[in-house]
Write an enzyme that holds these catalytic residues in place. Structure first.
Site, PDB file in Angstrom:
ATOM      1  N   CYS A 152      31.559  23.138  47.138  1.00 12.93           N
ATOM      2  CA  CYS A 152      30.741  23.974  46.254  1.00 12.93           C
ATOM      3  C   CYS A 152      29.767  24.772  47.116  1.00 12.93           C
ATOM      4  CB  CYS A 152      29.972  23.071  45.290  1.00 12.93           C
ATOM      5  SG  CYS A 152      28.888  23.957  44.167  1.00 12.93           S
ATOM      6  N   LEU A 153      29.567  26.042  46.774  1.00  6.47           N
ATOM      7  CA  LEU A 153      28.639  26.872  47.545  1.00  6.47           C
ATOM      8  C   LEU A 153      27.210  26.341  47.452  1.00  6.47           C
ATOM      9  CD1 LEU A 153      30.010  30.451  46.802  1.00  6.47           C
ATOM     10  CD2 LEU A 153      30.278  29.090  48.890  1.00  6.47           C
ATOM     11  N   HIS A 177      35.433  23.160  37.382  1.00  7.40           N
ATOM     12  CA  HIS A 177      34.260  22.990  38.261  1.00  7.40           C
ATOM     13  C   HIS A 177      33.164  23.991  37.888  1.00  7.40           C
ATOM     14  CE1 HIS A 177      32.550  22.551  42.555  1.00  7.40           C
ATOM     15  NE2 HIS A 177      31.902  23.593  42.051  1.00  7.40           N
ATOM     16  N   GLU A 178      33.561  25.250  37.675  1.00  7.03           N
ATOM     17  CA  GLU A 178      32.558  26.278  37.362  1.00  7.03           C
ATOM     18  C   GLU A 178      31.982  26.089  35.953  1.00  7.03           C
ATOM     19  OE1 GLU A 178      31.487  27.848  39.803  1.00  7.03           O
ATOM     20  OE2 GLU A 178      33.174  27.462  41.142  1.00  7.03           O
ATOM     21  N   GLY A 204      34.764  30.383  43.912  1.00  5.09           N
ATOM     22  CA  GLY A 204      34.234  30.433  42.558  1.00  5.09           C
ATOM     23  C   GLY A 204      32.719  30.389  42.583  1.00  5.09           C
ATOM     24  N   GLN A 218      24.210  29.314  39.498  1.00  4.51           N
ATOM     25  CA  GLN A 218      23.999  29.098  40.944  1.00  4.51           C
ATOM     26  C   GLN A 218      23.185  30.215  41.585  1.00  4.51           C
ATOM     27  OE1 GLN A 218      28.437  28.316  41.477  1.00  4.51           O
ATOM     28  NE2 GLN A 218      27.584  27.149  43.172  1.00  4.51           N
ATOM     29  N   HIS A 278      29.214  23.698  35.984  1.00  8.79           N
ATOM     30  CA  HIS A 278      27.933  24.287  36.399  1.00  8.79           C
ATOM     31  C   HIS A 278      27.161  24.826  35.185  1.00  8.79           C
ATOM     32  CE1 HIS A 278      27.802  24.143  40.747  1.00  8.79           C
ATOM     33  NE2 HIS A 278      28.993  24.688  40.884  1.00  8.79           N
TER      34      HIS A 278
HETATM   35 NI    NI Z   1      30.247  24.761  42.566  1.00  6.08          NI
END
Ligand code: NI
Length: 167
Positions: free
Chosen positions: A91-92, A133-134, A46, A51, A137
């Site tokens: 998370c990236l 989660h996204e 995701g 991000q 963000h």
């Molecule tokens: Ni993330």
């Protein structure tokens, strides 16, 4: 298409509140293509536009085993939720860190698709976690925020050290 730069925690730009998309135009669709390519390349399941330094309410997700089920949510909102589950998240923007987080087990999300049409999707398990989660963000939140202060400071120090070594 292009691979975009992914911001890393604790970059303050991850704390911005993403703005709603008012028109799903060619620019938005091009961004979505680049976000998808960046997510698959990372690889991750995701990615939120914030991000990749774009503070707009857009997320891409693919939780399929064969990485062939791209899901796009524009201006997503969780309109119903139920139950509780605890899953280990990563998370990236927080590379190499995996910690358990408690979230709703089931959600109903409302969003626009790539053609600007509104849709609703029920999700549970990993997909529900990933969507929540996204969406976090988009509101300037990172999963690390749910952890203890001690863990947060350890993670911050670890990532800052990695950043210095990489320079
Ligand atoms: Ni993330």
């Amino acid at each position: 298409m292009a691979i975009l730069n992914i911001l890393r925690y604790p970059d303050p730009r991850l704390r911005r509140i993403a703005q709603p998309v008012t028109e799903v135009d060619g620019g938005v669709r091009a961004l979505i293509e680049n976000m998808a390519e960046t997510m698959y390349n990372a690889p991750g399941i995701g990615l939120a536009a914030i991000q990749v330094e774009v503070p707009r309410r857009i997320i891409v997700i693919d939780v399929a085993e064969h990485r062939d089920e791209l899901q796009v949510f524009i201006n997503p909102r969780i309109v119903e939720h139920g139950g509780i589950q605890i899953m280990e998240e990563g998370c990236l923007s927080v590379p190499g860190i995996f910690e358990p987080v408690e979230r709703a087990r089931r959600i109903l999300v409302r969003a626009l698709d790539q053609d600007g049409r509104e849709f609703e999707r029920e999700a549970e398990g990993l997909l529900a976690v990933c969507i929540a989660h996204e969406i976090d963000h988009l509101d300037g939140k990172v999963f690390v925020d749910y952890l203890s202060r001690l863990k947060q400071s350890r993670i911050r120090k670890k990532l800052e050290k990695q950043e210095k070594l990489a320079m």
